[in-house]
Write an enzyme that holds these catalytic residues in place. Structure first.
Site, PDB file in Angstrom:
ATOM      1  N   HIS A  79       0.813  -1.207   0.000  1.00 28.99           N
ATOM      2  CA  HIS A  79       0.000   0.000   0.000  1.00 28.99           C
ATOM      3  C   HIS A  79       0.849   1.261   0.000  1.00 28.99           C
ATOM      4  O   HIS A  79       0.373   2.326  -0.386  1.00 28.99           O
ATOM      5  CB  HIS A  79      -0.945  -0.015   1.199  1.00 28.99           C
ATOM      6  CG  HIS A  79      -2.133  -0.891   1.004  1.00 28.99           C
ATOM      7  ND1 HIS A  79      -3.396  -0.575   1.453  1.00 28.99           N
ATOM      8  CD2 HIS A  79      -2.259  -2.092   0.385  1.00 28.99           C
ATOM      9  CE1 HIS A  79      -4.243  -1.533   1.127  1.00 28.99           C
ATOM     10  NE2 HIS A  79      -3.571  -2.472   0.487  1.00 28.99           N
ATOM     11  N   HIS A 244      -2.071 -12.370  -2.589  1.00 28.63           N
ATOM     12  CA  HIS A 244      -3.149 -13.081  -1.902  1.00 28.63           C
ATOM     13  C   HIS A 244      -2.776 -14.520  -1.570  1.00 28.63           C
ATOM     14  O   HIS A 244      -3.596 -15.260  -1.032  1.00 28.63           O
ATOM     15  CB  HIS A 244      -4.428 -13.031  -2.740  1.00 28.63           C
ATOM     16  CG  HIS A 244      -5.054 -11.680  -2.771  1.00 28.63           C
ATOM     17  ND1 HIS A 244      -6.209 -11.388  -3.466  1.00 28.63           N
ATOM     18  CD2 HIS A 244      -4.672 -10.500  -2.185  1.00 28.63           C
ATOM     19  CE1 HIS A 244      -6.513 -10.114  -3.314  1.00 28.63           C
ATOM     20  NE2 HIS A 244      -5.585  -9.552  -2.543  1.00 28.63           N
TER      21      HIS A 244
END
Length: 716
Positions: A79, A244
């Site tokens: 992020h 993920h």
């Protein structure tokens, strides 16, 4: 009583203050502090060992999922780097801006504040030698490696910022987690320079566009937003699938239980935010994204679990405990196959986001998924390369990369330039070249325009562009409209002749076209100053090299093309960009790291040097073009004349004599803004005064030299 600030009183005022950050450094470090040198003094293995110790030691105040902070540290690093966008090069991990507003309080960054606070003992230990920007990204790498993944490497060198980047516009919305139609163009693609589809999220809504599980529209959003981060389909799939593979999402309940974000939190929270009143507010009761569950049965190990689960099973949408749309496996094969993150004697069922399912339902994305599924080594390599690009994309050329783990081979996205296999020119050779330049038939304005076209592509945001490499002679820059391709071809042909003759006469010493372009511009400025009666020397630092077309990613360089260029009085197609031309001017000046004074003197100097696009006389405002005078400011600020718009768009204006009505000059709004805006006029008056010309010449030379060397990281 609420007191309005200036922006609220005059919301349309030109934000000249965006350039103030370049007038002074707000950093607490001394001017002579060399962060790159300090970083290289570190024992990187010791730093990584300290990070891993933090990563595997769960703290009661914020318990680690599965006893390992690795997955949440990957999210933190992702992020931080993932805000990068190609159009203006802003965002990214450089500066450690994730710890500053507004990004520190984005809803997509809920609880990342806890990750950074966990790392404070490491930052505290190494102090100035380890920036937050480097620590955040390095921690992501260490997290991957600690869970069995082999990274390409890591480069340090990210100098911390100490204020948020106010030049970044993140979107037109006035509320978090909303999407305005104004964020997209008529074809449904993100408007430049935006890189995220939802205000306050890094990329796209994981539930699907507008919070609905629409996999087709989600795939479109994914491709769009990742392309704005310079990622192709393969890199996009690799990043999502690789990321993920680790960790879990947190949505024990809905977000109504969360307190205010860090920037709105009470003082006693000491910079933390999102305090939760749901259960214990942490561990199994954590609320972050609002989605809940892991993707694989081994959330702290690199394996093929994500791809296996996604491709080998069918999934259906449902509302999770946090009230968000997520996907659960059909049937019982995957039911309760994953150990709970905190209760070791319990198991849970894996999930998928709408964005995961979208990859499976898009034909092109699915083909890549299946390639990775069939070839684990290809998946490993693709994720490694895409991750390295993700966390380093905003750092610029390879020579800025620091530390022992820098990848050996430069990547095409780093805009590589070949090493010089010759000696660079010295004082005697420079004098010889200057004579050849003066003896050529090139005009002052042609030489100034070419040097500016080459150097002014630089942007401090991601350290791309600039004169080094001489890419102005390569595609796509050679054919940009603003560069007047026919004139540019002619000028470059002359430089190539000078280079060929010079290099043939010298054995070991050679000159590059990149150096010739800048040297020629410098000589032109000296000649123009001399014509005005000022004897000056424009500093010149040789050592630039020439890039090849093979080292130049054409598509990647297209985003550097200016939509407007105030310095060459180029308006471009005003229907193709947002805002007014003068707002484009401020944005371009900010990317060039100019101060208000440097912007003002460069525009005024370029006008009298007759360096306008397409030989236009708009704004030249002098009877002695190619002479470095303060005539531009004298004419602009005088009161014997008045300005009158000649078109409804108010793009071009005439300067009329108040008594006779005769038109003496024409100019654009990019000229008039220096008389109309109070801050810019205050600077312009200094240069327009009777004693202002000498200062103009001195300041122009200094600002010109700054632009010509912005990309000379070897001189730092």
């Amino acid at each position: 009583m609420t007191v309005r600030d200036n922006h609220e009183w005059w919301p349309d005022h030109l934000k000249v203050e965006l350039l103030d950050e370049h007038a002074g450094d707000v950093s607490p470090y001394d001017e002579d502090f060399d962060y790159g040198e300090a970083f290289e003094s570190l024992d990187l293995e010791e730093v990584k060992s300290d990070i891993e110790e933090v990563m595997t030691t769960s703290k009661d105040w914020w318990p680690a999922d599965y006893g390992h902070y690795g997955p949440q540290f990957i999210r933190m690093a992702w992020h931080s780097a993932g805000t990068y966008r190609t159009k203006d090069g802003r965002g990214g991990a450089a500066g450690g801006r994730q710890r500053l507003p507004p990004i520190n309080s984005w809803p997509d960054n809920v609880n990342i504040d806890k990750s950074r606070r966990l790392l404070w003992p490491v930052k505290q230990k190494y102090g100035d030698a380890l920036s937050w920007g480097d620590l955040i990204v390095l921690t992501g790498n260490v997290a991957l490696e600690s869970m069995g993944f082999e990274t390409v490497g890591f480069a340090g060198g990210r100098v911390d910022d100490f204020k948020g980047d106010e030049a970044v516009g993140w979107g037109p919305e006035e509320e978090w987690e909303t999407t305005s139609p104004d964020r997209f163009d008529t074809e449904g693609h993100l408007e430049h320079p935006l890189g995220n589809t939802v205000m306050g999220l890094i990329y796209v809504n994981p539930e699907g566009p507008y919070g609905e599980p629409d996999v087709e529209a989600s795939a479109t959003n994914i491709r769009d937003t990742f392309s704005h981060m310079a990622m192709n389909d393969k890199e996009t799939v690799a990043l999502i699938a690789g990321g993920h593979t680790f960790g879990k999402a947190h949505g024990a309940d809905d977000g109504d239980h969360l307190g205010p974000e860090p920037e709105a939190a009470p003082m006693e929270e000491q910079g933390l935010g999102w305090e939760s009143d749901y259960g214990e507010g942490k561990g199994p009761d954590t609320i972050t994204s609002g989605l809940e569950g892991p993707w694989t049965s081994a959330p702290t190990r690199w394996d093929m679990g994500y791809l296996n689960n996604l491709l080998e099973h069918e999934w259906e949408p449902h509302k999770g405990p946090g009230g968000a749309w997520q996907w659960q496996p059909k049937g019982e094969d995957l039911e309760e196959t994953v150990p709970d993150a905190h209760e070791r004697d319990e198991n849970v069922t894996p999930l998928m986001f709408t964005t995961d399912i979208a990859l499976k339902h898009d034909d092109d994305f699915r083909e890549i998924l299946e390639e990775f599924h069939d070839d684990p080594n290809e998946f490993q390599e693709a994720f490694a390369q895409a991750w390295y690009k993700l966390i380093h994309r905003d750092m610029g050329p390879p020579e800025r990369f620091r530390g022992p783990e820098v990848a050996e081979e430069a990547k095409i996205w780093q805009d590589p330039i070949p090493e010089a296999d010759y000696e660079i020119v010295g004082v005697d050779e420079i004098a010889e070249l200057e004579e050849a330049i003066i003896d050529s038939d090139l005009t002052i304005s042609e030489r100034v325009e070419t040097a500016w076209a080459s150097a002014s592509t630089f942007r401090h945001s991601d350290k791309r562009g600039g004169a080094n490499g001489a890419r102005v002679r390569l595609e796509p820059q050679r054919n940009w409209e603003v560069n007047a391709p026919e004139q540019l071809d002619s000028v470059l042909e002359t430089y190539e002749e000078i280079q060929s003759e010079f290099n043939a006469e010298h054995d070991e010493v050679q000159v590059s076209i990149a150096d010739l372009i800048v040297l020629s511009g410098n000589v032109a400025v000296e000649q123009a100053a001399a014509a005005a009666g000022h004897d000056i020397d424009v500093p010149f630092e040789p050592g630039r090299r020439d890039a090849t077309q093979e080292q130049t990613d054409v598509d990647s360089f297209e985003v550097l093309e200016p939509e407007a260029d105030a310095f060459r009085n180029y308006l471009g197609d005003t229907d193709e960009y947002d805002g007014k031309p003068e707002e484009q001017m401020i944005d371009r000046a900010e990317l060039l790291s100019l101060t208000p004074s440097e912007l003002t003197v460069l525009v005024g100097g370029m006008r009298v040097l007759d360096a306008n696009y397409d030989d236009s006389d708009l704004g030249v405002l002098t009877d002695e073009p190619e002479t470095l005078t303060n005539d531009f400011f004298e004419a602009l600020l005088g009161m014997d004349h008045e300005w009158e718009a000649v078109d409804d768009d108010e793009e071009v204006f005439e300067l009329r004599d108040r008594e006779t009505g005769d038109v003496d000059w024409k100019a654009t709004r990019l000229d008039l803004i220096f008389g109309a805006n109070a801050r810019l006029r205050a600077v312009a008056e200094v240069y327009g005064a009777a004693d202002g010309e000498e200062k103009l010449v001195e300041d122009f030379v200094e600002a010109w030299s700054k632009v010509m060397t912005l990309d000379r990281f070897d001189l730092d």
